[in-house]
Design a protein around this motif. Structure first.
Motif, PDB file in Angstrom:
ATOM      1  N   LEU A 146      -5.636   7.962  -4.524  1.00  0.00           N
ATOM      2  CA  LEU A 146      -4.810   8.700  -5.482  1.00  0.00           C
ATOM      3  C   LEU A 146      -5.644   9.692  -6.288  1.00  0.00           C
ATOM      4  O   LEU A 146      -5.166  10.782  -6.615  1.00  0.00           O
ATOM      5  N   ASP A 147      -6.870   9.321  -6.595  1.00  0.00           N
ATOM      6  CA  ASP A 147      -7.751  10.243  -7.322  1.00  0.00           C
ATOM      7  C   ASP A 147      -8.145  11.431  -6.453  1.00  0.00           C
ATOM      8  O   ASP A 147      -8.155  12.573  -6.906  1.00  0.00           O
ATOM      9  N   ALA A 148      -8.487  11.151  -5.191  1.00  0.00           N
ATOM     10  CA  ALA A 148      -8.917  12.214  -4.275  1.00  0.00           C
ATOM     11  C   ALA A 148      -7.743  13.051  -3.787  1.00  0.00           C
ATOM     12  O   ALA A 148      -7.902  14.236  -3.507  1.00  0.00           O
ATOM     13  N   MET A 149      -6.570  12.451  -3.691  1.00  0.00           N
ATOM     14  CA  MET A 149      -5.340  13.084  -3.231  1.00  0.00           C
ATOM     15  C   MET A 149      -5.586  13.979  -2.007  1.00  0.00           C
ATOM     16  O   MET A 149      -5.439  15.210  -2.064  1.00  0.00           O
ATOM     17  N   PRO A 150      -5.939  13.347  -0.863  1.00  0.00           N
ATOM     18  CA  PRO A 150      -6.146  14.141   0.344  1.00  0.00           C
ATOM     19  C   PRO A 150      -4.851  14.861   0.747  1.00  0.00           C
ATOM     20  O   PRO A 150      -3.755  14.488   0.327  1.00  0.00           O
ATOM     21  N   GLU A 151      -5.003  15.879   1.565  1.00  0.00           N
ATOM     22  CA  GLU A 151      -3.860  16.708   1.954  1.00  0.00           C
ATOM     23  C   GLU A 151      -2.747  15.886   2.596  1.00  0.00           C
ATOM     24  O   GLU A 151      -1.565  16.082   2.298  1.00  0.00           O
ATOM     25  N   TRP A 152      -3.106  14.947   3.475  1.00  0.00           N
ATOM     26  CA  TRP A 152      -2.081  14.139   4.145  1.00  0.00           C
ATOM     27  C   TRP A 152      -1.260  13.353   3.131  1.00  0.00           C
ATOM     28  O   TRP A 152      -0.051  13.200   3.293  1.00  0.00           O
ATOM     29  N   LEU A 153      -1.909  12.864   2.065  1.00  0.00           N
ATOM     30  CA  LEU A 153      -1.203  12.075   1.060  1.00  0.00           C
ATOM     31  C   LEU A 153      -0.235  12.951   0.261  1.00  0.00           C
ATOM     32  O   LEU A 153       0.899  12.553   0.001  1.00  0.00           O
ATOM     33  N   THR A 154      -0.654  14.143  -0.075  1.00  0.00           N
ATOM     34  CA  THR A 154       0.217  15.080  -0.778  1.00  0.00           C
ATOM     35  C   THR A 154       1.446  15.405   0.067  1.00  0.00           C
ATOM     36  O   THR A 154       2.574  15.399  -0.431  1.00  0.00           O
ATOM     37  N   ILE A 155       1.232  15.662   1.344  1.00  0.00           N
ATOM     38  CA  ILE A 155       2.333  15.979   2.263  1.00  0.00           C
ATOM     39  C   ILE A 155       3.287  14.795   2.385  1.00  0.00           C
ATOM     40  O   ILE A 155       4.509  14.957   2.311  1.00  0.00           O
TER      41      ILE A 155
ATOM     42  N   VAL B  82       0.842  -1.195   0.000  1.00  0.00           N
ATOM     43  CA  VAL B  82       0.000   0.000   0.000  1.00  0.00           C
ATOM     44  C   VAL B  82       0.881   1.250   0.000  1.00  0.00           C
ATOM     45  O   VAL B  82       0.669   2.174  -0.793  1.00  0.00           O
ATOM     46  N   ALA B  83       1.886   1.257   0.863  1.00  0.00           N
ATOM     47  CA  ALA B  83       2.786   2.413   0.944  1.00  0.00           C
ATOM     48  C   ALA B  83       3.498   2.640  -0.384  1.00  0.00           C
ATOM     49  O   ALA B  83       3.578   3.776  -0.877  1.00  0.00           O
ATOM     50  N   GLN B  84       3.988   1.570  -0.991  1.00  0.00           N
ATOM     51  CA  GLN B  84       4.694   1.687  -2.259  1.00  0.00           C
ATOM     52  C   GLN B  84       3.776   2.233  -3.344  1.00  0.00           C
ATOM     53  O   GLN B  84       4.154   3.133  -4.097  1.00  0.00           O
ATOM     54  N   ARG B  85       2.568   1.707  -3.421  1.00  0.00           N
ATOM     55  CA  ARG B  85       1.640   2.145  -4.467  1.00  0.00           C
ATOM     56  C   ARG B  85       1.195   3.594  -4.271  1.00  0.00           C
ATOM     57  O   ARG B  85       0.897   4.284  -5.238  1.00  0.00           O
ATOM     58  N   LEU B  86       1.157   4.040  -3.021  1.00  0.00           N
ATOM     59  CA  LEU B  86       0.783   5.429  -2.756  1.00  0.00           C
ATOM     60  C   LEU B  86       1.987   6.364  -2.826  1.00  0.00           C
ATOM     61  O   LEU B  86       1.826   7.582  -2.831  1.00  0.00           O
ATOM     62  N   GLY B  87       3.194   5.804  -2.837  1.00  0.00           N
ATOM     63  CA  GLY B  87       4.393   6.638  -2.909  1.00  0.00           C
ATOM     64  C   GLY B  87       4.751   7.277  -1.586  1.00  0.00           C
ATOM     65  O   GLY B  87       5.278   8.399  -1.563  1.00  0.00           O
ATOM     66  N   VAL B  88       4.448   6.573  -0.479  1.00  0.00           N
ATOM     67  CA  VAL B  88       4.755   7.077   0.861  1.00  0.00           C
ATOM     68  C   VAL B  88       5.453   5.987   1.661  1.00  0.00           C
ATOM     69  O   VAL B  88       5.570   4.853   1.215  1.00  0.00           O
ATOM     70  N   SER B  89       5.891   6.329   2.857  1.00  0.00           N
ATOM     71  CA  SER B  89       6.504   5.350   3.750  1.00  0.00           C
ATOM     72  C   SER B  89       5.425   4.684   4.611  1.00  0.00           C
ATOM     73  O   SER B  89       4.287   5.158   4.683  1.00  0.00           O
TER      74      SER B  89
ATOM     75  N   ARG C 246       3.721  12.236   0.326  1.00  0.00           N
ATOM     76  CA  ARG C 246       4.424  11.959  -0.937  1.00  0.00           C
ATOM     77  C   ARG C 246       5.593  12.930  -1.113  1.00  0.00           C
ATOM     78  O   ARG C 246       6.681  12.535  -1.548  1.00  0.00           O
ATOM     79  N   GLU C 247       5.390  14.193  -0.756  1.00  0.00           N
ATOM     80  CA  GLU C 247       6.473  15.174  -0.845  1.00  0.00           C
ATOM     81  C   GLU C 247       7.574  14.845   0.164  1.00  0.00           C
ATOM     82  O   GLU C 247       8.761  14.934  -0.151  1.00  0.00           O
ATOM     83  N   ARG C 248       7.183  14.443   1.351  1.00  0.00           N
ATOM     84  CA  ARG C 248       8.154  14.039   2.379  1.00  0.00           C
ATOM     85  C   ARG C 248       8.987  12.858   1.867  1.00  0.00           C
ATOM     86  O   ARG C 248      10.216  12.846   2.018  1.00  0.00           O
ATOM     87  N   GLN C 249       8.336  11.894   1.258  1.00  0.00           N
ATOM     88  CA  GLN C 249       9.047  10.718   0.734  1.00  0.00           C
ATOM     89  C   GLN C 249       9.999  11.111  -0.391  1.00  0.00           C
ATOM     90  O   GLN C 249      11.122  10.615  -0.458  1.00  0.00           O
ATOM     91  N   ARG C 250       9.564  12.002  -1.269  1.00  0.00           N
ATOM     92  CA  ARG C 250      10.450  12.480  -2.341  1.00  0.00           C
ATOM     93  C   ARG C 250      11.687  13.163  -1.766  1.00  0.00           C
ATOM     94  O   ARG C 250      12.808  12.960  -2.245  1.00  0.00           O
ATOM     95  N   ALA C 251      11.500  13.970  -0.728  1.00  0.00           N
ATOM     96  CA  ALA C 251      12.626  14.673  -0.103  1.00  0.00           C
ATOM     97  C   ALA C 251      13.599  13.688   0.544  1.00  0.00           C
ATOM     98  O   ALA C 251      14.822  13.846   0.429  1.00  0.00           O
ATOM     99  N   VAL C 252      13.066  12.683   1.194  1.00  0.00           N
ATOM    100  CA  VAL C 252      13.921  11.672   1.836  1.00  0.00           C
ATOM    101  C   VAL C 252      14.733  10.936   0.783  1.00  0.00           C
ATOM    102  O   VAL C 252      15.948  10.738   0.936  1.00  0.00           O
TER     103      VAL C 252
END
Length: 117
Positions: free
Chosen positions: A85-94, A56-63, A96-102
């Motif tokens: 992914l379609d709804a892209m809630p705020e927590w998911l956006t945050i 689930v984490a991998q498919r969502l692009g988060v840890s 995903r960005e955190r994961q990209r930065a890491v």
């Protein structure tokens, strides 16, 4: 190996596997056969879920921690992951960005260490 270990290696949720899979230890040869020529139940489970947390984490692009921070504490199906992914809630956006930065920081450190050797 125990069924839980085999399920982890197959990246499926143990509780969603057939009872016959859960009832006995899996040999390495049986695991290799499942990986090489997966039965229909395994193909369906991998495609539709429910999926374990790492998947689930991998498919969502988060840890995994990002899932917990987002309040996702149970397995999700492929449809539920798609809806998130379609709804892209705020927590998911945050997250995903955190994961990209890491990942960017890990890449920078690897490159820096490679240059020092």
């Amino acid at each position: 190996m125990k069924p839980a270990t085999a399920a982890k290696k197959l990246e499926v949720l143990l509780t969603a596997t057939p009872e016959a899979f859960r009832d006995h230890d899996i040999t390495r040869d049986e695991l290799a056969a499942l990986q090489a020529d997966p039965p229909e139940w395994l193909v369906t489970l991998r495609r539709e879920g429910p999926h374990p947390r790492p998947v689930v984490a991998q498919r969502l692009g988060v840890s995994n921690s990002g899932l917990a921070r987002g309040g996702v504490d149970e397995p999700l199906t492929t449809a539920q992951i798609g809806a998130l992914l379609d709804a892209m809630p705020e927590w998911l956006t945050i997250e995903r960005e955190r994961q990209r930065a890491v990942r960017a920081e890990e890449t920078r450190i690897r490159r820096e260490r490679a240059g020092q050797q």
